[in-house]
Structures are given as C-alpha cells and as structure tokens.
Design a protein around this motif. Structure first.
Motif, PDB file in Angstrom:
ATOM      1  N   ASN A 114      -2.683   8.384   2.982  1.00 34.75           N
ATOM      2  CA  ASN A 114      -2.772   7.367   1.930  1.00 34.75           C
ATOM      3  C   ASN A 114      -2.389   8.016   0.604  1.00 34.75           C
ATOM      4  OD1 ASN A 114      -3.311   5.268   0.235  1.00 34.75           O
ATOM      5  ND2 ASN A 114      -5.509   5.176   0.628  1.00 34.75           N
ATOM      6  N   LEU A 135       0.270   3.571   2.371  1.00 32.86           N
ATOM      7  CA  LEU A 135      -0.049   4.119   3.688  1.00 32.86           C
ATOM      8  C   LEU A 135       1.233   4.522   4.402  1.00 32.86           C
ATOM      9  CD1 LEU A 135      -2.812   1.584   4.792  1.00 32.86           C
ATOM     10  CD2 LEU A 135      -3.127   3.933   4.003  1.00 32.86           C
ATOM     11  N   SER A 170       0.827  -1.205   0.000  1.00 26.55           N
ATOM     12  CA  SER A 170       0.000   0.000   0.000  1.00 26.55           C
ATOM     13  C   SER A 170       0.859   1.252   0.000  1.00 26.55           C
ATOM     14  CB  SER A 170      -0.915   0.003   1.227  1.00 26.55           C
ATOM     15  OG  SER A 170      -0.147   0.325   2.382  1.00 26.55           O
ATOM     16  N   GLY A 215      -7.140  -2.130   6.172  1.00 25.04           N
ATOM     17  CA  GLY A 215      -7.246  -0.716   6.534  1.00 25.04           C
ATOM     18  C   GLY A 215      -7.471  -0.464   8.009  1.00 25.04           C
ATOM     19  N   ASP A 242      -2.540   7.175  -2.359  1.00 23.92           N
ATOM     20  CA  ASP A 242      -3.159   6.426  -3.448  1.00 23.92           C
ATOM     21  C   ASP A 242      -2.917   7.121  -4.791  1.00 23.92           C
ATOM     22  OD1 ASP A 242      -5.294   4.254  -4.162  1.00 23.92           O
ATOM     23  OD2 ASP A 242      -5.977   6.077  -5.147  1.00 23.92           O
ATOM     24  N   LEU A 252      -6.100   9.529   5.822  1.00 28.66           N
ATOM     25  CA  LEU A 252      -6.962   8.534   6.438  1.00 28.66           C
ATOM     26  C   LEU A 252      -7.210   8.907   7.899  1.00 28.66           C
ATOM     27  CD1 LEU A 252      -8.426   5.882   5.944  1.00 28.66           C
ATOM     28  CD2 LEU A 252      -6.335   4.674   6.575  1.00 28.66           C
TER      29      LEU A 252
END
Length: 837
Positions: free
Chosen positions: A464, A451, A449, A488, A466, A473
């Motif tokens: 995050n 994160l 991820s 998560g 992304d 988050l």
C-alpha cells in the motif's frame, strides 16, 4: 412518471415572485454534488409553487450566498484531488459553467421543493422535509470534514444519507458521464441574460440597464465587453479607463491603453508613455509603468520586459524571476519556460518557480504534486524526476510505467526490475528489485487506491503506497495468486485453494474455496465456491448465498459482466438446484437472519436464544446486533452486565450505529461500565441525535434539564425535546413541564393534555395541578378532582396528597374524612406528607 425534486433561487419563503429562478428539476433526490449549496439556514416553510395541498405544503429554505461560496470551495477541493477526476477537461468546463451560472443568481434563498416525492408517502410533508433537512446536514458534515482535512478519503459513499443506490463510491458517482460533473442537473443551459446593454448613438457608446434606463450616456469612443468583477475597458479621446455595470466609472480614463482584469486576478495591465505597469481594482498602481512589455501569464502571473531583459511578476508586483532572459516566459501546463541563448533547449521552471534546468520541451512532463519528469533527450539517455524544490530526487531509470493510475505511486523500471516511487514522499518506496509491480485498480473509501501487487522471485504480496503511511498489507509470501475484491478485501490462493482476508491477521476464511469471483457490491462483494455450495462474501464475513439473489445476479445483463462462463454456470446450477437450503443456524447464517431470529426470540421471552443469535452477528461486526446485545446487558433482568453493555455499545458506536451511540452516551451519563464523563455523554448522545435518532434528542433534553452533567439550560432542553417531537418521539410530559417552568402555561396545558390522552399517569396528575392552581386556565376544582382520580387509577400515588389538600383546604369541597383517607393512602405509598396539610 418520474417524481421530481425542484431547486429554486427565490426572494422570499412561501411567496412566489416573478424574479424567482428555477435552477433544477431532478428525479427523486437532491443531487449530492449540489448539496453543499444547502449548508446555511435550513428552515421549513410553505412551498412557493407546489402549495395547493394544505397542510401538506412544506419545503426547505437555505441562505444562497453562503451556499454558493461553499459549493465553490467544494469544486476547488475536488479539482485538486489527485486521481479523482477521470476527465479533467470536462470537469473544468462543467465547473466554469456551474460557478458562472451561480454567480448570476442574486436572490437571498435557495428553496428545495420535493412535494412530488413527498406525495409518495403518507407521512406529513413537514416531517419528510425535516428528514431531508437532517440528511442533507449529515452529508454536508461529511463533505465539510473532507474539505477541512483536505482528504477525499473521508467522503465515504457508504456513510452518506439518501444518495443514489446505483453507485458504490463517490468517485463513481462524480465521474458518471451523464451527470456532466454536476452541470447536467441544472434545469437548462444557462443563457447569460444581458443585465446591461452597451449601445451606440451618433458614433459614441453608452450603457443601459435591462429596463432600458440609461446608466452612462453615449460618450465613449470604444466600449469593450464586461469581464471579471463586472468591469469593462472604455476609451475616450485616446485615453482608457474602466467602468462598472452599475454605470460608475471606477478607474478614470487616464491610461494610453488598458487590458481586462482576468478571471481570478486582482491586477490588470495598463500603458502610459509607451511603458506598461499594473494597477489594482481601485486603480492604484501595483507597479510603476516602467516595463517595455507586459503580458498575462497563466492568469496569475505576468511576464514582462525591462531594460531589454524578460522576467516574471506576481499579482502584487513582486519579482519572481529577474529580468535577465532573452524572451517572454510561456506556460507549459504545471511548468514555465523561456529560451536559452544559442540553444534549442528551453529554460524550465516548475509551478513553484524553482529552476529545473535546460531541456527540450518534448522531454519535460509534469506528473503531479509539483514534480517534473525529464525524459531521455540528446544530452541524457535516462529519465530523471525533480522535486518541488527543483532538485533531483531520483535519476537513471529507464522507463515510467504509463499503464498505472495510482494517486501517489509511480512505477519505474531500471533494467528488468521495477521500483515504486512515492510522489508525496519524493523518494523510492520500493527499490528496483521487483519482477513486476501491477496496478490492481482497487478502489478504497470511494477513491482510487495505491494498492499494488508486487511479484519477486516467485512470491507475491500487496503493498500500500499510501501517501502518509506506506506499508506492506500482505508481505511477500508463496501465494499462487492474489485478487482484489472490494475496499480492503482480497482473495489469496495457496495450494489450489482460496482464502479471503483483509490482512494476514484478519481473515474471513481459511484456504477452503475452489473459486472466488467478484460481484457487484450489492448485498456482498464476492461469491465463494465450495463443491456445489455458493457463499456470499460481505463486510460481515461469509454467508450462505440466497438462491433467488444468485439467480438474479447470474441472469442480470447489467451485472453479470463480473462473471465468466464458468462462474455463471456454477451460479445457475446452485440457484436452480432442487435441494432445500440446510436448516438451523451455523457459521454461514447471514447476520441479518441472526438479527431477526434474535428479535423473534426476545419477543417470545427466550432471552438465551436472543443473546446467542445477537452475539453471533455482533462478533461478525453487525452493528445493529451489537446495539441490541448491549441493550440487553444494560437492562434485561437476569442478564445485567455493565461491562459487557459498555463494550458492545462502544463497538456499535464505532461501527456507526446511532442506537449504540445513544446507549454509549447513557453509559457515560450514568457511569455504566465506565466512569461518568459529561463530555463523552454529550458527544455520543449528540452523535446519535445528529443522525436523526428521536429519543437521543429527548435524552439530551433530560441532560440539559437535570443540570448535573452540565449547568441547567431550559432553552437547550426544550429545543431537544422539540426535536424529539418533530422526529416522532414526543415526550409530552417534559415538553409541558418545561413550558410550565418558562411561564408558557398555554403550551404546557396543550402538552399535558396530549400526555394524558396518551395514557400517562403523570399527564393526568399534571392536568389536575393545572386545574387546581389556576395555571393558564380558570381554576376548576371538579375537573382537578377528576384528573387526580384518573392519576390514581393509573397508579400515581402522589395524587393522594393533592386530593387531601383539596378536601382539607378548599371550603366548597371540604371533607375531612376524604382528606384523612387520602393522607393514609399517601403514607402507605411511602410518600412524605407536606406540612401545610
């Protein structure tokens, strides 16, 4: 003994032949990484080899060519997923060997033989084969969706069927060293059996097939090895051309020199009159022979010299870089370079052939997504990142953090502060103002991820990064610590106590635990400690930990590496404590227990308790309880509530429960809690059927027969009823009736008899109709009377009308008193009496 699964490449189903190839012998399962081979066809027939236990002789067959093409696509998709593959060199080697092996297979079918595994169960092999077929189709649907969307996150391990339970993510399975990225499942290392032989006779070279028949008589001075497209360079009298393994000369010997077609290319280099050019696979010129030199570059480009200058061509012969450079271009791994006149620097181009600048090779580093990092060098004391278009996107930072492995994020340091750069966005997502940005090494949806734990001015948060929707988050706040648990879920510490949450709004607990520790993600993913109590943290919240499972976790040498000495000590103390677990139902009762309590209460007729238990579990997100709750609101007298039935069916369907999907389809079909909607009824009932739910197929059969939501289609109706039968829920009555309508009276009679034997009143009635009307069997009025009377005994009053018809219209059985009796009984039952009687 391990129970084995075999995969063959075969010529014909149920017929062993000498040229069949055993591809795989694997324990218990069809390996997930090879399931894309089984994507086309999928029919059941007898095994080619394990066929000695009739009727338990059933295997699966798939079309090989489509499967090979699909597996190629799958491996190419995996190869380009950033951050997925732990050892790229090993993956590339395995991919090359595997695809080379598959390309040598030329028989039309893949045959999956799980006879050994099927023998472990009393279920007939054909039924087990159908289950395997459905599971493989389900997995390939998920894999195809991920490939179609170029999104590896859609390949969720938890949604796959019948895969190894020893892994918790696809990434973990793929990178397991012993599997060698799929090559380990091939039965034996492929030895390239020569299908042709290059042979020499009297100083000349020719070609034979593997049987020894001459394909090309000895005639060539040189005969090089076959390469891409099964072509080989040959020469005679100083001229070069190409021959195919079939023995055909596909490109005439007219060149002064010729070079192989490299793997993945459509052009090859040839020479004439001391000049070089390109030809295609048919021998036609791609470029004139006008270059003083021409060399393959990274397999898909060519660097050449023309009029004293070097440039670059693509496979079509188009000029990518003008011919104005001093030396040939070289490939540096995701970038290209050539000399700069009078300097030690190199002229750098990225993988898209955009010019970056002149830098020392030691300063240039590709970092994925087409980006190039230029590190400090003689002319610059800072780092610079270049975009895919060749322009600068960020410059002036001091260091790139090499200890992070985010798919999208790069952590940059400028002075004593850190920022986060998004590769997909080609920009800073977090400015240089953080004291630390730490890789949590969190895996979400089976993927590494983005994160990151952010620390700034004594506060902490989770960002995050992304590639599509970067966001906070957990925004920066006064957390003392934040620990990633699973997917998560995080543990957050304040004032010395821990809370568990997916987001600030979605919390599984308040700040109430003294300690939270990750565990192997089996039956939960963490333990939470409060006093002497231990709770399991899972996707449905917190539940009182099972002492036997806690003891097993604490003592298991494989899994207890999750726990330090203090955690292990507390787990053992809890597991070995003599006090019994508290009785009754509370907020920490496991959802599985609530579900079972609901079933027990329902079977005992205590519906209030059943509703109570299922509601508690459903509100924690337990999909089976959502479906049960919806079903009770849908059908239980005294508790009917269309809106609640629809609500819980919709929630359960969204959570992936096939029973809830089927129920939601019924709501849309009949307008329960919503407006009728044909498309949604078909979609949700179809989703349940695709997941192997037998009676969902029967419901689809009813939809296609009724012709109300969609036009009537007896073929589709029959197919779905047949699938329901295969999966274990035969509706004999409708199977018989549809065969009857289609004129297949013999099959109709077969199913009517099965329906009758199962105790059906309609089954008895239908047999009476068959015997009274000469439908597929000789007319037999005594038998008809017997079956109609059985139908009456089973409380089907329509049989009165048929009996009245017999006693009034059949001369040999005429009995007006009986005819009147049955008509009176039919009228009492509220039936309309036909005019003909």
């Amino acid at each position: 003994m391990s129970h084995r699964v075999y995969l063959y490449n075969v010529s014909a189903p149920s017929e062993a032949r000498d040229d069949d190839t055993m591809m795989m012998e694997w324990g218990y399962e069809m390996p997930l990484w090879l399931q894309p081979l089984l994507v086309d066809g999928g029919f059941i027939d007898g095994n080619n080899y394990n066929n000695h236990t009739e009727p338990d002789n059933a295997g699966l067959y798939y079309n090989a060519r489509a499967g090979i093409d699909n597996l190629k696509r799958f491996y190419e998709f995996l190869e380009k997923q950033e951050g997925l593959i732990a050892d790229k060199a090993a993956f590339a080697e395995a991919k090359t060997k595997l695809l080379s092996y598959l390309e040598k297979l030329d028989l039309p079918y893949f045959h999956l033989d799980a006879w050994d595994v099927f023998n472990m169960d009393d279920i007939p092999h054909a039924e087990q084969a159908e289950t395997w077929r459905a599971n493989i189709a389900h997995n390939n649907e998920i894999i195809t969706k991920a490939m179609d969307n170029d999104d590896i996150s859609l390949l969720r391990y938890s949604e796959l069927m019948d895969v190894s339970p020893g892994f918790t993510s696809f990434e973990e399975l793929l990178n397991y060293p012993n599997y060698e990225y799929g090559w380990a499942s091939i039965w034996e290392p492929y030895e390239d059996e020569a299908d042709v032989e290059i042979f020499e006779e009297n100083g000349l070279w020719g070609l034979k097939d593997k049987a020894g028949s001459i394909l090309l008589s000895p005639q060539f001075d040189e005969f090089y090895d076959f390469s891409c497209e099964d072509l080989a360079v040959v020469s005679r009298a100083g001229k070069y051309g190409y021959v195919h393994k079939s023995g055909k000369t596909v490109i005439p010997l007219v060149w002064d020199d010729a070079f192989d077609f490299e793997y993945g290319t459509i052009s090859a280099i040839v020479k004439r009159d001391d000049k070089f050019g390109l030809i295609n696979l048919e021998g036609r010129a791609v470029t004139p022979t006008e270059y003083e030199s021409l060399e393959a570059l990274a397999g898909i480009f060519f660097t050449g010299k023309k009029d004293g200058g070097w440039g670059v061509l693509d496979q079509s012969g188009s000029v990518i870089v003008p011919f104005e450079h001093e030396e040939a271009f070289q490939f540096g791994g995701e970038f290209y370079h050539t000399t700069v006149k009078g300097r030690k620097n190199r002229k750098i181009f990225n993988e898209s052939w955009n010019y970056i600048g002149d830098f020392p090779l030691t300063a240039v580093e590709p970092i994925g997504e087409g980006l190039i990092l230029v590190k400090p060098h003689k002319d610059a004391n800072h780092h610079t990142l270049y975009k895919k278009d060749g322009t600068v996107c960020v410059s002036g930072f001091d260091k790139l953090n090499r200890q992070t492995h985010f798919p999208n994020l790069l952590i940059l340091r400028k002075g004593k502060k850190h920022g986060a750069f998004g590769k997909r966005q080609e920009s800073l997502l977090l400015p240089y103002e953080y004291d630390a940005l730490i890789d949590l090494q969190a895996v979400v949806d089976s993927m590494s991820s983005n994160l990151v734990l952010a620390q700034k001015d004594g506060q902490k948060g989770i960002f995050n990064g992304d590639p599509d929707e970067p966001s906070w988050l957990f925004p920066l706040d006064d957390y003392e610590d934040i620990v990633w648990l699973y997917e998560g879920a995080f543990a957050l510490k304040r004032h010395g106590l821990w809370s568990i949450a997916y987001s600030p709004e979605k919390r599984l607990s308040d700040y109430e635990f003294e300690l939270v520790a990750r565990k192997a993600p089996i039956d939960g993913f963490a333990y939470a400690f409060k006093g002497s109590e231990v709770y399991t943290v899972g996707q449905y919240g917190l539940a009182r930990a099972d002492k036997a499972e806690v003891l097993e976790d604490a003592e298991d040498t494989y899994y207890n590496y999750y726990f330090d000495a203090d955690v292990r000590k507390r787990l053992l103390a809890y597991a070995k404590a003599g006090s019994p677990d508290p009785g009754g139902v509370d907020e920490y009762t496991p959802v599985e227990t609530l579900y079972n309590l609901s079933l027990e209460a329902y079977e005992a007729g205590n519906y209030e308790k059943a509703f109570h238990y299922d509601t508690l579990a459903a509100e924690k997100g337990y999909a089976p309880s959502m479906s049960n709750l919806a079903q009770m609101y849908y059908s239980q007298e005294g508790y009917l509530d269309d809106d609640k039935a629809f609500y819980w069916y919709e929630k359960g369907a969204a959570a992936g429960n096939p029973y809830a999907m089927n129920g939601l389809g019924a709501c849309y079909r009949h307008g329960v809690g919503t407006e009728p909607d044909a498309d949604k009824a078909l979609y949700w009932t179809g989703q349940a059927a695709e997941r192997g739910l037998d009676f969902a197929h029967n419901n689809l059969g009813a939809i296609y027969y009724e012709g109300q939501l969609v036009p009537q289609d007896l073929d589709k109706a029959l197919w779905h009823y047949e699938q329901g039968e295969v999966l274990g829920s035969p509706d004999f009555g409708w199977l018989g009736y549809i065969h009857d309508l289609k004129g297949n009276h013999e099959k109709a009679l077969h199913y009517y008899r099965q329906d009758y034997e199962a105790g059906s009143n309609v089954g008895a009635y239908n047999l009476g109709i068959v015997y009274s009307q000469d439908l597929g069997i000789a007319k037999n009025i005594p038998a008809a009377i017997t079956y109609f009377n059985v139908a009456l005994e089973r409380d089907y009053p329509h049989a009165h009308i048929e009996l009245a018809r017999i006693y009034r219209n059949e001369k040999e059985f005429a009995d007006e008193s009986l005819a009147k009796y049955h008509l009176e009984q039919a009228e009492r039952a509220g039936l309309d009496i036909p005019d003909d009687i």
